[in-house]
Enzyme design. Structure first.
Site, mmCIF file in Angstrom:
data_model
loop_
_atom_site.group_PDB
_atom_site.id
_atom_site.type_symbol
_atom_site.label_atom_id
_atom_site.label_comp_id
_atom_site.label_asym_id
_atom_site.label_seq_id
_atom_site.Cartn_x
_atom_site.Cartn_y
_atom_site.Cartn_z
ATOM 1 N N LYS A 110 -8.139 -28.381 5.631
ATOM 2 C CA LYS A 110 -7.890 -29.503 4.713
ATOM 3 C C LYS A 110 -8.959 -30.589 4.862
ATOM 4 C CE LYS A 110 -4.015 -32.508 3.400
ATOM 5 N NZ LYS A 110 -2.587 -32.775 3.709
ATOM 6 N N GLU B 268 1.605 -37.633 -0.755
ATOM 7 C CA GLU B 268 2.511 -37.404 0.371
ATOM 8 C C GLU B 268 3.449 -38.584 0.658
ATOM 9 O OE1 GLU B 268 -0.285 -36.108 3.331
ATOM 10 O OE2 GLU B 268 -0.660 -34.249 2.235
ATOM 11 N N ASP C 62 3.961 -28.567 1.189
ATOM 12 C CA ASP C 62 3.169 -29.527 1.955
ATOM 13 C C ASP C 62 2.017 -28.733 2.573
ATOM 14 O OD1 ASP C 62 2.038 -31.256 3.748
ATOM 15 O OD2 ASP C 62 3.884 -31.666 4.872
ATOM 16 N N ASP D 164 1.832 -42.774 7.006
ATOM 17 C CA ASP D 164 1.754 -41.316 7.111
ATOM 18 C C ASP D 164 0.518 -40.914 7.913
ATOM 19 O OD1 ASP D 164 1.489 -38.603 6.759
ATOM 20 O OD2 ASP D 164 1.590 -38.636 4.578
#
Lengths: 179, 626
Positions: B87, B186, B25, B208
């Site tokens: 990210k 994800e 992850d 999420d």
């Protein structure tokens, strides 16, 4: 021997070329095919196998999308019989149908400003859905009898369904904006 | 005499040997690595017992970069060289970064491509390289814990990531020396971790909210099959924004002006996060700011905090509505809601999600770890460690894919929420006599004008055979693979000539840049580039040998005649022999030769697989008397 690429969508699913389909059965076949062909089944395989699996799985996805949607299925069946529905090239439509469509569109354009917009939109949607459903039944009858005249009607019906599908999308979009 | 058996990695002889595979992850705030051991998946801690690796990289003058907690601690004192939340920069252009990152304390410099670079003491670094540093640490952690080289990894990405962001992630993995089995969305990973497929058929929403990204996915689950129905999100919205909202409030209250220094802003954001986290357990939090000339004391209670974050939560509910609509369902048709991402610990988020979907959300797996665990379960399957009852993940494209047509308009080629892999073909013709090239601009997004969509790449088709205007018929095929990545190929239909397609990614790295980065990283790590190239080819060769051998054993008798079998065995024997040596070119050639001689066999096997899938089906129906 790349037979799979030459198969039509019905053959890929092992089904007869027919407008009548059991969607539950098609969905089951789809899952079984993807269980075999999906690239995840080839994650540790050679590059060649992986490439092939991506292509095949894409083909199966496309076939499934076509078979499960009655309008696309109808258009595809006609194409298999050598009849082009020609939505882009041939714009001549039944005048009565065009009239109805214009009225629907006018109603749609004014609906936003209405005090009762959502209810009116709901009524329009019902109207469109009814028109849609009636044509699906007509399409089924045409394909069942399968004569030359029937297929001409089927072609016209698919073209009308395309219109109705588009307007239904627009109704949903306005609904979303209003909510 | 039993000695230690050291088998060369990748050279597994037994097909049932457990292959080392991990799920990663790669998060905005924290990253994790997980694996399946003795049937259960868990995240792997570092030497000090920490599972979460802060996604922070600090570059130093003459040493390897520092990653993780130590880097995080230096963030305030060395803000220019310490990169956090990288990210958010993946697959972004210089202009985007100006847009999303006014508060980012870095010095950006323009690179050769559109991809921005951050100026650090050890040189200018792209987001891809920075992410690769994080991946390298996780790879090392996994390899030292598991005691061997990894076969491959599943790396998770937000479902809403576009092609450029996915490609950047895959490039980072390549730089880190990881073989990527799959980029997994994800939310899908979370659904896998919860084993939702084991329950009776149902529809689930996965909400999420990470540090910097928000995703909502609607999934239909049915005996091992995960079908993503729709997905929506915001790839620049997350818990970091809550921290900043609190920080902004503090600045206002404390009268700190906008001219605060970079380090100071960073410290304020950290304090904002502390306050946010503290408010998950208590109703009021005391704040003390000691920066600048004026110390400030204050407090923030839950109600005031909720008012600060409500606008952000509102922004997550817009995609939720769209996802429901795209899936063609109403909120009350959802059988369950799963919470993922550290930011879903915020009580207000849970309250609002519960009232939106009308049911209490599932959150019994640690929301920080759930994605890595799901990825590890999938990696275990993809490595081939599980034989039967495999799960199948049918993912979709989050954004429509289109091309630029006249007047700066877009024409949609692949609509959003299409199940992948998918391929669509389009026919073009030439405008001029003897025209041998044309250009196609591919964009991603829902809007009608090209300028409002995201530019993915320009594809230049060359080597079109010269013909009279309108004579050439060029079929362009757009393919999105299971990772959600686009490729384009073109063929002139009447002559069958393959046009050469040159890709100019709008925000990604060119192949050249990646090559240079690989070389740089080796120069730095004092590894040998040639050795790694050779190693990669050997691993490819092993994979091919293994898969052809297994295919021969399974279907060789049935699908091949003697001559074909002999030819394949000969190619295989040659590949095995060459693979033992160190001649890179020879190995490459032997791989191509084996590929060529097994091409028909592979197609036949695929075809047989399809028949098998359907035969089983027809039998079912037959026996059940339908």
């Amino acid at each position: 021997m790349q037979a799979a690429f030459d198969k039509n969508y019905f053959e890929i699913f092992g089904l007869p070329e027919s407008f009548r389909l059991d969607l539950t059965d098609v969905t089951k076949r789809y899952r079984d095919l993807q269980q075999q062909l999906h690239p995840d089944r080839y994650a540790s395989a050679s590059d060649q196998d992986r490439r092939l699996s991506v292509q095949m799985a894409a083909q199966v996805n496309e076939a499934f999308q076509t078979l499960k949607d009655p309008v696309r299925r109808g258009r595809y069946l006609l194409a298999l019989k050598g009849i082009d529905t020609g939505e882009e090239s041939d714009t001549a439509m039944n005048p009565a149908f065009l009239m109805e469509q214009m009225e629907l569109r006018e109603a749609l354009e004014t609906v936003r400003d209405s005090d009762n917009a959502l209810a009116e939109l709901g009524a329009l949607e019902t109207e469109v859905i009814d028109a849609f459903d009636a044509r699906i039944i007509r399409l089924q009858t045409c394909f069942d009898s399968d004569g030359n005249e029937d297929l001409k009607v089927a072609r016209e019906t698919v073209r009308e369904l395309q219109f109705l599908q588009k307007i239904r999308g627009e109704i949903e979009q306005i609904e979303e904006e209003l909510v | 005499m039993a000695l230690l058996q050291i088998s060369e990695p990748g050279q597994s002889t037994s097909p049932h040997e457990h292959r080392l595979a991990v799920g990663i992850d790669l998060g905005t705030t924290n990253s994790l690595v997980a694996t399946v051991r003795s049937g259960s998946a868990d995240t792997l801690p570092d030497a000090t017992g920490e599972h979460l690796l802060p996604s922070v990289v600090r570059y130093l003058t003459d040493a390897e970069p520092v990653v993780g907690r130590a880097a995080l601690e230096a963030a305030a004192s060395d803000p220019l060289n310490t990169i956090a939340s990288v990210k958010r920069l993946m697959g972004r252009g210089v202009a985007d970064i100006r847009h999303i990152g006014e508060t980012l304390p870095y010095e950006f410099v323009a690179g050769e491509s559109q991809m921005p670079r951050i100026h650090t003491v050890s040189g200018d670094r792209s987001p891809v390289e920075i992410s690769a540093e994080i991946l390298k640490v996780l790879k090392q952690r996994a390899e030292s814990t598991l005691g061997g080289e990894l076969t491959g990894a599943v790396i998770t990405v937000p479902a809403y990531f576009d092609d450029a962001q996915r490609q950047a992630t895959k490039d980072a993995a390549r730089l880190a020396g990881l073989h990527v089995f799959r980029l997994l969305n994800e939310p899908t990973a979370a659904a896998v971790a919860y084993g939702l497929d084991q329950k009776p058929e149902g529809i689930y929403a996965i909400y999420d909210l990470g540090g910097g990204t928000f995703d909502i996915s609607i999934l239909r689950l049915n005996r091992g099959v995960f079908e993503v129905m729709s997905t929506a999100g915001d790839s620049a919205l997350g818990g970091d924004d809550m921290d900043h909202a609190v920080a902004n409030w503090m600045m206002q209250e404390a009268g700190i002006s906008g001219s605060a220094g970079r380090g100071e802003l960073r410290a304020l954001a950290r304090e904002g996060r502390r306050v946010k986290e503290a408010l998950t357990d208590s109703d009021v939090v005391n704040i003390e700011l000691n920066q600048g000339d004026r110390p400030w004391r204050g407090e923030l209670n839950v109600d005031a905090f909720n008012r600060l974050v409500d606008p952000l939560i509102d922004r997550t509910l817009v995609p939720c509505k769209r996802a429901l609509r795209d899936a063609g369902i109403k909120a009350d048709e959802i059988d369950g809601v799963v919470l993922v991402g550290g930011s879903t610990r915020v009580r207000r988020v849970r309250e609002r999600v519960e009232s939106f979907f009308g049911k209490p959300p599932l959150a019994n797996i640690d929301p920080d770890r759930v994605v890595a665990i799901g990825a590890a379960l999938q990696a275990d399957v993809l490595a081939g460690n599980k034989s039967e009852d495999e799960m199948l993940l049918l993912d979709i494209t989050p954004l429509s894919l289109g091309i630029e047509i006249m007047g700066g308009m877009t024409e949609k080629i692949i609509p959003r929420n299409s199940t992948i892999p998918i391929a669509k073909a389009q026919d073009f013709t030439t405008f001029k006599d003897g025209q041998t090239a044309m250009s196609i601009h591919v964009v991603q997004g829902e809007r009608e004008m090209v300028d409002d969509c995201r530019s993915l790449a320009r594809f230049e088709l060359r080597d079109i055979p010269p013909m009279a205007a309108g004579g050439a018929r060029i079929r362009v095929t757009y393919q999105v693979d299971a990772d959600g990545l686009l490729s384009v190929n073109a063929r002139e239909q009447t002559s069958g000539v393959e046009a050469h397609v040159e890709v100019k990614p709008s925000y990604g790295l060119t192949d050249n840049e990646i090559e240079t980065m690989l070389k740089d990283s080796f120069a730095h790590a004092r590894e040998d580039m040639d050795a790694r190239n050779l190693r990669e080819q050997q691993v490819d060769a092993d994979r091919l040998i293994e898969s052809v051998t297994a295919a021969l054993a399974a279907d060789g008798e049935e699908l091949l005649d003697d001559a074909e079998r002999t030819a394949i065995l000969a190619a295989l024997a040659n590949l095995e022999a060459v693979r033992q040596g160190s001649d890179l070119q020879a190995i490459k050639q032997a791989i191509s030769a084996t590929d060529a001689v097994t091409q028909d066999f592979a197609a036949r096997r695929m075809d047989a697989g399809m028949r098998k899938a359907l035969t089983g089906h027809t039998l079912d129906e037959f026996t059940s008397g339908k």
